[in-house]
Design a protein around this motif. Sequence first.
Motif, PDB file in Angstrom:
ATOM      1  N   LEU A   1       0.844  -1.194   0.000  1.00  0.00           N
ATOM      2  CA  LEU A   1       0.000   0.000   0.000  1.00  0.00           C
ATOM      3  C   LEU A   1       0.878   1.241   0.000  1.00  0.00           C
ATOM      4  O   LEU A   1       1.809   1.347   0.792  1.00  0.00           O
ATOM      5  N   THR A   2       0.557   2.155  -0.899  1.00  0.00           N
ATOM      6  CA  THR A   2       1.181   3.471  -0.915  1.00  0.00           C
ATOM      7  C   THR A   2       0.079   4.504  -0.782  1.00  0.00           C
ATOM      8  O   THR A   2      -0.868   4.505  -1.574  1.00  0.00           O
ATOM      9  N   VAL A   3       0.186   5.358   0.225  1.00  0.00           N
ATOM     10  CA  VAL A   3      -0.763   6.448   0.426  1.00  0.00           C
ATOM     11  C   VAL A   3      -0.047   7.739   0.055  1.00  0.00           C
ATOM     12  O   VAL A   3       0.942   8.097   0.689  1.00  0.00           O
ATOM     13  N   VAL A   4      -0.527   8.400  -0.982  1.00  0.00           N
ATOM     14  CA  VAL A   4       0.034   9.679  -1.414  1.00  0.00           C
ATOM     15  C   VAL A   4      -0.882  10.772  -0.873  1.00  0.00           C
ATOM     16  O   VAL A   4      -2.053  10.850  -1.239  1.00  0.00           O
ATOM     17  N   VAL A   5      -0.343  11.593   0.030  1.00  0.00           N
ATOM     18  CA  VAL A   5      -1.108  12.677   0.629  1.00  0.00           C
ATOM     19  C   VAL A   5      -0.768  13.962  -0.112  1.00  0.00           C
ATOM     20  O   VAL A   5       0.356  14.460  -0.011  1.00  0.00           O
ATOM     21  N   THR A   6      -1.721  14.470  -0.886  1.00  0.00           N
ATOM     22  CA  THR A   6      -1.523  15.730  -1.582  1.00  0.00           C
ATOM     23  C   THR A   6      -1.794  16.875  -0.617  1.00  0.00           C
ATOM     24  O   THR A   6      -2.497  16.700   0.382  1.00  0.00           O
ATOM     25  N   ASP A   7      -1.236  18.035  -0.885  1.00  0.00           N
ATOM     26  CA  ASP A   7      -1.358  19.171   0.033  1.00  0.00           C
ATOM     27  C   ASP A   7      -1.032  18.722   1.453  1.00  0.00           C
ATOM     28  O   ASP A   7      -1.727  19.029   2.419  1.00  0.00           O
ATOM     29  N   ALA A   8       0.068  17.993   1.569  1.00  0.00           N
ATOM     30  CA  ALA A   8       0.430  17.337   2.828  1.00  0.00           C
ATOM     31  C   ALA A   8       0.715  18.311   3.964  1.00  0.00           C
ATOM     32  O   ALA A   8       0.575  17.949   5.129  1.00  0.00           O
ATOM     33  N   ALA A   9       1.083  19.540   3.668  1.00  0.00           N
ATOM     34  CA  ALA A   9       1.327  20.521   4.733  1.00  0.00           C
ATOM     35  C   ALA A   9       0.052  20.803   5.523  1.00  0.00           C
ATOM     36  O   ALA A   9       0.121  21.247   6.669  1.00  0.00           O
ATOM     37  N   ASP A  10      -1.109  20.509   4.927  1.00  0.00           N
ATOM     38  CA  ASP A  10      -2.381  20.730   5.611  1.00  0.00           C
ATOM     39  C   ASP A  10      -2.766  19.566   6.525  1.00  0.00           C
ATOM     40  O   ASP A  10      -3.695  19.690   7.327  1.00  0.00           O
ATOM     41  N   LEU A  11      -2.079  18.439   6.417  1.00  0.00           N
ATOM     42  CA  LEU A  11      -2.413  17.239   7.177  1.00  0.00           C
ATOM     43  C   LEU A  11      -2.406  17.521   8.675  1.00  0.00           C
ATOM     44  O   LEU A  11      -1.382  17.909   9.242  1.00  0.00           O
ATOM     45  N   LEU A  12      -3.564  17.382   9.316  1.00  0.00           N
ATOM     46  CA  LEU A  12      -3.753  17.610  10.755  1.00  0.00           C
ATOM     47  C   LEU A  12      -3.263  18.980  11.226  1.00  0.00           C
ATOM     48  O   LEU A  12      -2.908  19.156  12.391  1.00  0.00           O
ATOM     49  N   ALA A  13      -3.275  19.961  10.332  1.00  0.00           N
ATOM     50  CA  ALA A  13      -2.786  21.298  10.661  1.00  0.00           C
ATOM     51  C   ALA A  13      -3.650  22.009  11.697  1.00  0.00           C
ATOM     52  O   ALA A  13      -3.166  22.913  12.387  1.00  0.00           O
ATOM     53  N   ASP A  14      -4.925  21.616  11.830  1.00  0.00           N
ATOM     54  CA  ASP A  14      -5.813  22.252  12.793  1.00  0.00           C
ATOM     55  C   ASP A  14      -5.818  21.532  14.148  1.00  0.00           C
ATOM     56  O   ASP A  14      -6.608  21.883  15.018  1.00  0.00           O
ATOM     57  N   GLU A  15      -4.952  20.557  14.311  1.00  0.00           N
ATOM     58  CA  GLU A  15      -4.871  19.777  15.548  1.00  0.00           C
ATOM     59  C   GLU A  15      -3.567  20.117  16.283  1.00  0.00           C
ATOM     60  O   GLU A  15      -2.621  20.604  15.670  1.00  0.00           O
ATOM     61  N   PRO A  16      -3.501  19.800  17.571  1.00  0.00           N
ATOM     62  CA  PRO A  16      -2.223  19.957  18.285  1.00  0.00           C
ATOM     63  C   PRO A  16      -1.168  19.044  17.644  1.00  0.00           C
ATOM     64  O   PRO A  16      -1.506  17.983  17.098  1.00  0.00           O
TER      65      PRO A  16
END
Length: 168
Positions: A98-113
């Motif tokens: 499995l390969t998960v490609v996260v686009t706009d990765a800088a936004d990943l969980l950006a609203d969380e601690p």
Amino acid sequence: MGAASAQAPAWLVYDGAPPEPDGGAAVPGSDGGPQSDGGALPGGGVLPGGVLMSGTRARARAGLHEALAGALALPGWYGRNWDALADALADRLDAGPLTVVVTDAADLLADEPPAQLGTLLDVLGAVAAGGHETLRVVLRDHPDRLPALRDRVAAVLGRRVGTPPSAG
């Protein structure tokens, strides 16, 4: 120099993608439907079992779990929490790499601690270490955003990524 110098684990890859001509609004596989025709590698190429997921849709934990459930077509029993994610990903790896490609990765969980990104990386690391097949996560974003993303990931990596969360 402390946590900022932490080395990314082998299963985690960064990819500086050029900006999308349409602003990146529509990413195949990030609309809730599975994308299983292969995950793109940095520099081109495709890996089997790849899916695309939008980091923009995963700015908070609830969005992350929904985006993963849709992109990976996770089973109905998936409880949208960290333990259920570990179980669902381990089951998914039994079916193949499995390969998960996260686009706009800088936004990943950006609203969380920051600790929430650390927990996600812990879960992914434990699954990668214990899976029968290969798990790879590609964090893809505009090259201008990659340094901040690398710093953010390095700040939460520590030495615990790839080890199962403690039982107590």
